[in-house]
Design a protein around this motif. Structure first.
Motif, PDB file in Angstrom:
ATOM      1  N   ALA A 283       0.817  -1.214   0.000  1.00 29.47           N
ATOM      2  CA  ALA A 283       0.000   0.000   0.000  1.00 29.47           C
ATOM      3  C   ALA A 283       0.851   1.265   0.000  1.00 29.47           C
ATOM      4  CB  ALA A 283      -0.934  -0.003   1.207  1.00 29.47           C
ATOM      5  N   GLY A 284       2.057   1.198   0.567  1.00 35.85           N
ATOM      6  CA  GLY A 284       2.938   2.357   0.580  1.00 35.85           C
ATOM      7  C   GLY A 284       3.725   2.544  -0.693  1.00 35.85           C
ATOM      8  N   GLY A 285       3.460   1.739  -1.713  1.00 38.40           N
ATOM      9  CA  GLY A 285       4.163   1.832  -2.990  1.00 38.40           C
ATOM     10  C   GLY A 285       5.007   0.621  -3.295  1.00 38.40           C
ATOM     11  N   SER A 286       5.441  -0.084  -2.260  1.00 39.51           N
ATOM     12  CA  SER A 286       6.218  -1.308  -2.460  1.00 39.51           C
ATOM     13  C   SER A 286       6.163  -2.140  -1.195  1.00 39.51           C
ATOM     14  CB  SER A 286       7.675  -0.988  -2.826  1.00 39.51           C
ATOM     15  OG  SER A 286       8.290  -0.233  -1.801  1.00 39.51           O
ATOM     16  N   THR A 287       6.453  -3.407  -1.322  1.00 39.85           N
ATOM     17  CA  THR A 287       6.412  -4.338  -0.203  1.00 39.85           C
ATOM     18  C   THR A 287       7.753  -4.367   0.502  1.00 39.85           C
ATOM     19  OG1 THR A 287       4.771  -5.737  -1.295  1.00 39.85           O
ATOM     20  CG2 THR A 287       6.082  -6.754   0.445  1.00 39.85           C
ATOM     21  N   PRO A 288       7.816  -4.087   1.796  1.00 40.62           N
ATOM     22  CA  PRO A 288       9.084  -4.228   2.516  1.00 40.62           C
ATOM     23  C   PRO A 288       9.545  -5.685   2.503  1.00 40.62           C
ATOM     24  CG  PRO A 288       7.490  -2.952   3.798  1.00 40.62           C
ATOM     25  CD  PRO A 288       6.735  -3.578   2.663  1.00 40.62           C
ATOM     26  N   GLY A 289      10.843  -5.871   2.315  1.00 37.02           N
ATOM     27  CA  GLY A 289      11.374  -7.222   2.307  1.00 37.02           C
ATOM     28  C   GLY A 289      12.756  -7.269   1.705  1.00 37.02           C
ATOM     29  N   SER A 290      13.147  -8.442   1.283  1.00 36.91           N
ATOM     30  CA  SER A 290      14.461  -8.673   0.688  1.00 36.91           C
ATOM     31  C   SER A 290      14.281  -9.580  -0.515  1.00 36.91           C
ATOM     32  CB  SER A 290      15.397  -9.321   1.723  1.00 36.91           C
ATOM     33  OG  SER A 290      14.834 -10.539   2.189  1.00 36.91           O
ATOM     34  N   SER A 291      15.353  -9.805  -1.260  1.00 35.34           N
ATOM     35  CA  SER A 291      15.211 -10.665  -2.431  1.00 35.34           C
ATOM     36  C   SER A 291      16.441 -11.530  -2.620  1.00 35.34           C
ATOM     37  CB  SER A 291      14.942  -9.841  -3.693  1.00 35.34           C
ATOM     38  OG  SER A 291      16.100  -9.181  -4.137  1.00 35.34           O
ATOM     39  N   LEU A 292      16.263 -12.591  -3.374  1.00 38.07           N
ATOM     40  CA  LEU A 292      17.318 -13.544  -3.683  1.00 38.07           C
ATOM     41  C   LEU A 292      17.463 -13.671  -5.190  1.00 38.07           C
ATOM     42  CD1 LEU A 292      16.341 -16.431  -1.220  1.00 38.07           C
ATOM     43  CD2 LEU A 292      18.246 -14.843  -0.933  1.00 38.07           C
ATOM     44  N   PRO A 293      18.682 -13.815  -5.705  1.00 42.57           N
ATOM     45  CA  PRO A 293      18.850 -14.073  -7.132  1.00 42.57           C
ATOM     46  C   PRO A 293      18.428 -15.496  -7.474  1.00 42.57           C
ATOM     47  CG  PRO A 293      20.960 -14.199  -6.022  1.00 42.57           C
ATOM     48  CD  PRO A 293      19.965 -13.751  -4.984  1.00 42.57           C
ATOM     49  N   ILE A 294      17.999 -15.685  -8.706  1.00 41.12           N
ATOM     50  CA  ILE A 294      17.578 -17.023  -9.127  1.00 41.12           C
ATOM     51  C   ILE A 294      18.741 -18.009  -9.071  1.00 41.12           C
ATOM     52  CG2 ILE A 294      18.031 -16.796 -11.602  1.00 41.12           C
ATOM     53  CD1 ILE A 294      14.847 -18.292  -9.960  1.00 41.12           C
ATOM     54  N   SER A 295      19.968 -17.509  -9.035  1.00 44.87           N
ATOM     55  CA  SER A 295      21.130 -18.399  -8.947  1.00 44.87           C
ATOM     56  C   SER A 295      21.171 -19.164  -7.640  1.00 44.87           C
ATOM     57  CB  SER A 295      22.424 -17.597  -9.118  1.00 44.87           C
ATOM     58  OG  SER A 295      22.560 -16.632  -8.093  1.00 44.87           O
ATOM     59  N   GLN A 296      20.392 -18.732  -6.647  1.00 48.86           N
ATOM     60  CA  GLN A 296      20.360 -19.467  -5.387  1.00 48.86           C
ATOM     61  C   GLN A 296      19.193 -20.457  -5.322  1.00 48.86           C
ATOM     62  OE1 GLN A 296      20.870 -17.009  -1.923  1.00 48.86           O
ATOM     63  NE2 GLN A 296      22.680 -15.980  -2.753  1.00 48.86           N
TER      64      GLN A 296
END
Length: 597
Positions: A283-296
């Motif tokens: 709702a604030g424009g984006s979801t708080p969090g983290s991400s992983l590359p597909i290589s993992q």
């Protein structure tokens, strides 16, 4: 020893730090260290033969032709409902003028980091498509849509579904209709982390659960409509109208999802844990969090063996199952904390030889999403087990989440599993599951002896939360809750249709029939909201259940908004909970209990 008190939650950043993952802004990345060799992927991975990846530069007519072909191959309730087709539609960021009818075992995903990054100027829709359905959507199972914005072609999106059809991270710029165009019945459903700018109308939907969303307005309700953390939801008025509304969701963490970043790299986003949540995470424009590359990630395609997957898991890989059916000759073992195991296109895991399909160790932060467990022809003790027996570690800061994970015993093949889901770990969040022992399907695959399963969900861990719990047709208790301080928000159940006679279906504690939802006698604290159980003893209508809900009377176990129904007056449920609530009457009329005790 079980803990006697609940722990405090840490902020999301502390959660991730404790798990060895950096908390980052949504546009940044995390966990980008070297990938184990077992899971290294090319920059443009092979997502298997059943995954369609669409780009906004493709001609609209070419995309539409593929969508139409997939729908034609997987639309028919009589033929395709229990067939082997599995497919995923992945839309890269951009705008599309298409109409996607979503058939069986089809998942539709936007590949943006936020729903508005992929815009469908047209429709993502489900209706009572088939002449054989007679205008009802009661078997519109196993299909999903996620992470898209839709400008509906006629002002409204239609999503007329029943079980196992999640609607997540959707931005509907218009109205949403949850009923067939024919106004026939449907028996869904589930919405989470979504926004509808206009009116959401349920009309003929028998029950529905909405979590952490925003509606312009809501209209309708037949038996059991439940909302938590949803603005625009109706007031709490159960049973007339039958709306149960909680201001927030106690604990939630939305699903991991595949996306393509601004540089064209494939990644998986991991939303943060939320407590007392309300409204969409983005709702604030984006979801708080983290991400992983597909290589993992080890990207499994049809034909991958259980040995391949286990080698990847043991070496530290995450796993992404592409659409297909995976027969397992050994149990998949998830032993590392913070492992992500996710599926596209209803990737289906079938245990062969009586094994358990998957076992998750009692570790922090495992995320399971988008999998269908289909019982094999040799009995399994369970299909999925989370935590070892006797687990007691504290995972409140970083729980395991089981989301859009579904279980089937019979229907496609003559399956056998004593239990479908067993949760031994503490603090697990079960966010939308359908555990289903078949009441119909391919010839010879369903019936009292052809497809056997005692219990759908067994919870032994403490402080487990279920948001959107659908469990149907098991041969003993549908749910057994042994852990302390459990909570359920929305429960939908049908007792087994095919009980041959009363003598075959009496609980061992001397109670006539089996309760659908059993809280163990020794449990001191438990709370649940929005619970519905229905009977349809069509093989022998003289069968009855003494009650649908069986709980200890100790003041610490509390239930809110309960109901029972005898569908077409096939059999009876004598009481709703323990000795409270009347006997189900003729006329498919609910018996309601506002609260117990």
């Amino acid at each position: 020893m079980r803990r006697a008190v609940k722990r405090l939650f840490l902020p999301a950043a502390a959660v991730l730090a404790a798990a060895g993952v950096c908390a980052v802004a949504p546009a940044a990345t995390a966990g980008a260290g070297p990938a184990p060799a077992a899971c290294a992927q090319p920059s443009d991975p092979d997502f298997g033969p059943n995954t369609r990846v669409f780009d906004p530069g493709m001609p609209a007519e070419s995309i539409q032709s593929q969508l139409d072909a997939d729908f034609a191959a997987q639309k028919d309730t009589l033929v395709d409902q229990m067939a082997d087709g599995r497919v995923a539609h992945l839309f890269k960021p951009g705008q599309y003028a298409v109409h996607d009818n979503v058939g069986f075992y089809t998942s539709v995903h936007g590949l943006g980091q936020n729903p508005g990054d992929v815009v469908i100027n047209g429709d993502i829709t489900v209706d009572a498509f088939n002449e054989s359905d007679g205008g009802v959507a009661l078997q519109n199972f196993w299909r999903s849509t996620e992470n898209l914005a839709v400008n509906p072609s006629a002002g409204a999106t239609r999503w007329a579904v029943s079980q196992a059809a999640p609607f997540r991270r959707m931005d509907i710029r218009g109205d949403l209709q949850l009923y067939p165009a024919s106004y026939g019945y449907s028996s869904g459903g589930y919405i989470a982390d979504s926004k509808v700018s206009g009116k959401t109308a349920s009309v003929s939907q028998q029950q529905w659960y909405t979590r952490d969303s925003a509606y312009g307005s809501w209209e309708g309700g037949v038996w059991n409509m439940v909302f938590s953390g949803t603005s625009g939801a109706p007031a709490n008025t159960f049973p007339n109208p039958p709306e149960t509304t909680l201001a927030t969701t106690p604990v939630s963490r939305d699903v991991p999802y595949l996306y393509v970043d601004g540089g064209g790299a494939w990644r998986v986003f991991l939303p943060d844990l939320r407590t007392n949540a309300s409204g969409p995470s983005w709702a604030g424009g984006s979801t708080p969090g983290s991400s992983l590359p597909i290589s993992q990630f080890y990207v499994a395609t049809p034909g991958a063996s259980a040995g391949d997957v286990n080698a990847a898991l043991s070496s530290g890989c995450n796993v992404l199952f592409t659409p297909g059916i995976y027969h397992l000759d050994q149990t998949l073992r998830v032993t590392n904390p913070n492992t992500v195991v996710m599926g596209l296109g209803y990737a289906t895991l079938v245990p062969d030889g009586g094994i358990t399909a998957m076992e998750v160790s009692d570790v922090d932060g495992v995320r399971l999403k988008g999998l269908l467990f289909d019982a094999g022809t040799t009995n399994s003790a369970s299909l999925l087990t989370v935590g070892e027996q006797g687990s007691g570690a504290d995972h409140a800061q970083n729980p395991t989440t089981v989301q859009d994970v579904f279980f089937r015993v019979g229907g496609s093949i003559a399956g056998h599993a004593t239990n479908s889901l067993v949760v031994n770990s503490d603090d697990v969040v079960i966010d939308h599951t359908w555990a289903w022992r078949a009441d119909h399907g391919n010839a010879g695959t369903w019936g009292w002896t052809e497809a056997t399963g005692d219990t759908g969900v067994v919870v032994n861990g403490d402080d487990v939360l279920a948001t959107g719990l659908f469990v149907e047709h098991y041969q003993k208790y549908q749910v057994i809750w042994n852990g302390e301080r459990g909570r359920t928000i929305f429960f939908q159940n049908e007792m087994p249709y095919d009980v041959p006679d009363q003598g075959a279906w009496n609980a061992p504690n001397g109670v006539t029939g089996y309760a659908a939802y059993k809280v163990a006698d020794g449990v001191s604290a438990h709370e649940a909201w929005g619970l519905g159980s229905y009977c349809f003893f069509n093989v022998n209508p003289s069968v009855r259940a003494e009650h649908a809900f069986e709980v200890p009377d100790n003041g610490g176990v509390r239930l809110h908004s309960l109901l029972t129904v005898s569908l077409n007056y096939k059999g009876t449920i004598t009481h709703v909970v323990n000795g409270v609530g009347g006997t189900t009457p003729d006329g498919t009329v609910p018996v309601n209990v506002v609260s117990y005790p």
